[in-house]
Design an enzyme around this catalytic site. Structure first.
Site, mmCIF file in Angstrom:
data_model
loop_
_atom_site.group_PDB
_atom_site.id
_atom_site.type_symbol
_atom_site.label_atom_id
_atom_site.label_comp_id
_atom_site.label_asym_id
_atom_site.label_seq_id
_atom_site.Cartn_x
_atom_site.Cartn_y
_atom_site.Cartn_z
ATOM 1 N N HIS A 11 -27.892 22.999 8.956
ATOM 2 C CA HIS A 11 -28.914 21.962 9.093
ATOM 3 C C HIS A 11 -30.257 22.567 9.497
ATOM 4 C CE1 HIS A 11 -30.651 18.497 11.577
ATOM 5 N NE2 HIS A 11 -30.595 18.022 10.339
ATOM 6 N N ARG A 12 -31.196 22.567 8.557
ATOM 7 C CA ARG A 12 -32.487 23.230 8.744
ATOM 8 C C ARG A 12 -32.289 24.734 9.003
ATOM 9 N NH1 ARG A 12 -35.003 18.844 13.098
ATOM 10 N NH2 ARG A 12 -33.981 17.024 12.165
ATOM 11 N N GLU A 38 -29.366 23.084 4.314
ATOM 12 C CA GLU A 38 -30.101 21.820 4.275
ATOM 13 C C GLU A 38 -31.503 22.077 4.784
ATOM 14 O OE1 GLU A 38 -31.825 18.069 5.926
ATOM 15 O OE2 GLU A 38 -31.406 19.956 6.957
ATOM 16 N N ASP A 40 -35.898 20.374 4.728
ATOM 17 C CA ASP A 40 -36.748 19.196 4.569
ATOM 18 C C ASP A 40 -38.031 19.584 3.849
ATOM 19 O OD1 ASP A 40 -35.168 17.447 6.523
ATOM 20 O OD2 ASP A 40 -35.738 19.136 7.798
ATOM 21 N N HIS A 53 -39.834 19.471 8.955
ATOM 22 C CA HIS A 53 -39.166 18.195 9.178
ATOM 23 C C HIS A 53 -40.137 17.069 9.512
ATOM 24 C CE1 HIS A 53 -37.127 15.078 11.606
ATOM 25 N NE2 HIS A 53 -36.133 15.267 10.756
ATOM 26 N N GLU A 113 -33.977 17.586 1.501
ATOM 27 C CA GLU A 113 -34.294 16.216 1.906
ATOM 28 C C GLU A 113 -35.779 15.948 1.707
ATOM 29 O OE1 GLU A 113 -34.505 13.230 5.748
ATOM 30 O OE2 GLU A 113 -33.199 14.986 5.869
ATOM 31 N N LYS A 115 -38.833 14.135 2.669
ATOM 32 C CA LYS A 115 -39.280 13.399 3.859
ATOM 33 C C LYS A 115 -40.384 12.424 3.469
ATOM 34 C CE LYS A 115 -37.823 14.052 7.319
ATOM 35 N NZ LYS A 115 -36.596 13.540 7.985
ATOM 36 N N ASP A 233 -26.074 22.318 13.072
ATOM 37 C CA ASP A 233 -27.020 23.310 13.611
ATOM 38 C C ASP A 233 -26.317 24.620 13.959
ATOM 39 O OD1 ASP A 233 -28.891 21.211 13.552
ATOM 40 O OD2 ASP A 233 -28.502 20.664 15.639
#
Length: 249
Positions: A11-12, A38, A40, A53, A113, A115, A233
């Site tokens: 995640h990120r 993943e 953003d 993000h 993703e 945003k 994370d």
């Protein structure tokens, strides 16, 4: 040997250990064995998709203001690492293109993703789709968003691209609603997870992935329910548990 179907997405990047959405976080996640990344994406003043993000740059850089009000060149002068640790001082904000160049020859699934739920960037879907297509990564990329209209726009770009509807809201008709929008996956907050939802999604040939899953009991439950992916994370911990539970080498 049981092969667990749940893909572990960092995640990120490995954002517990390095500044989120930066090359160090992605490289660390890859070294830890993450199966996916993943990230953003937002759009600069000069229409360059970048990986960040928040709509405002204040939290993760030494600048202040909205992404949309800066050119990419201006954003490149900022420090996107010191907020996390002095070790990462002068880390730069990444463009989506630079990220795709990095990921191109690695066996990673990508989740990008958009945003655009607060600022509905004009043309973001087409810009991102075209870049992913140019790098021939459509077959292992999912584009996700909380923006319902954006899901519709993405499906007009391609009938086969992976598109996920993101939500943190309870909705007993979530799977059907997402399908009507044109999504072929749903990404849900962990507290919404239940066996019925997983089964319903799979009955409709939709993937279901869960965010943000950082605790072992939560990871174990996602694996047990055969979720298609988790966003975490701490990809090192998730991969360790996945090997332990599935008997992977």
């Amino acid at each position: 040997m049981i092969l667990l179907p749940t893909t572990v997405f960092a995640h990120r990047g490995a954002s517990k250990y390095a500044p989120e959405n930066t090359l160090p976080a992605f490289e660390l996640a890859y070294e830890m064995g993450a199966e996916g990344i993943e990230t953003d994406v937002q759009l600069t003043k000069d229409n360059i998709p970048i990986l960040i993000h928040d709509e405002n740059i204040k939290r993760t850089t030494n600048g202040i203001g909205y992404v949309k009000n800066f050119t990419f060149a201006e954003l490149q002068t900022l420090d996107a690492g010191s907020w996390f640790s002095k070790k990462y001082a002068q880390t730069k904000i990444l463009s989506l293109e630079r990220f795709l160049q990095w990921a191109k020859n690695k066996s990673l699934y990508l989740n990008i993703e958009l945003k655009n739920n607060r600022i509905d960037y004009n043309g973001l879907e087409t810009i991102v789709y075209d870049l992913v297509k140019d790098y021939q990564l459509l077959d292992r990329t999912t584009l996700s968003t909380f923006n319902r209209e954006s899901v519709k726009r993405m499906k007009l770009l391609s009938k086969t691209i992976g598109v996920a509807f993101l939500t943190s809201k309870r909705n007993k008709n979530l799977v059907n609603d997402a399908k009507i929008l044109g999504a072929n996956a749903i990404h849900i907050k962990y507290r919404l997870l239940n066996r019925y939802l997983v089964d319903k999604a799979h009955q409709e040939n939709m993937d279901i992935r869960v965010y943000t899953v950082n605790r072992f009991p939560s990871m174990y439950r996602c694996f047990k329910l055969n979720c298609d992916g988790i966003f975490t994370d701490v990809p090192d911990k998730a991969i360790h548990l996945k090997k332990e539970q599935g008997g992977l080498p």
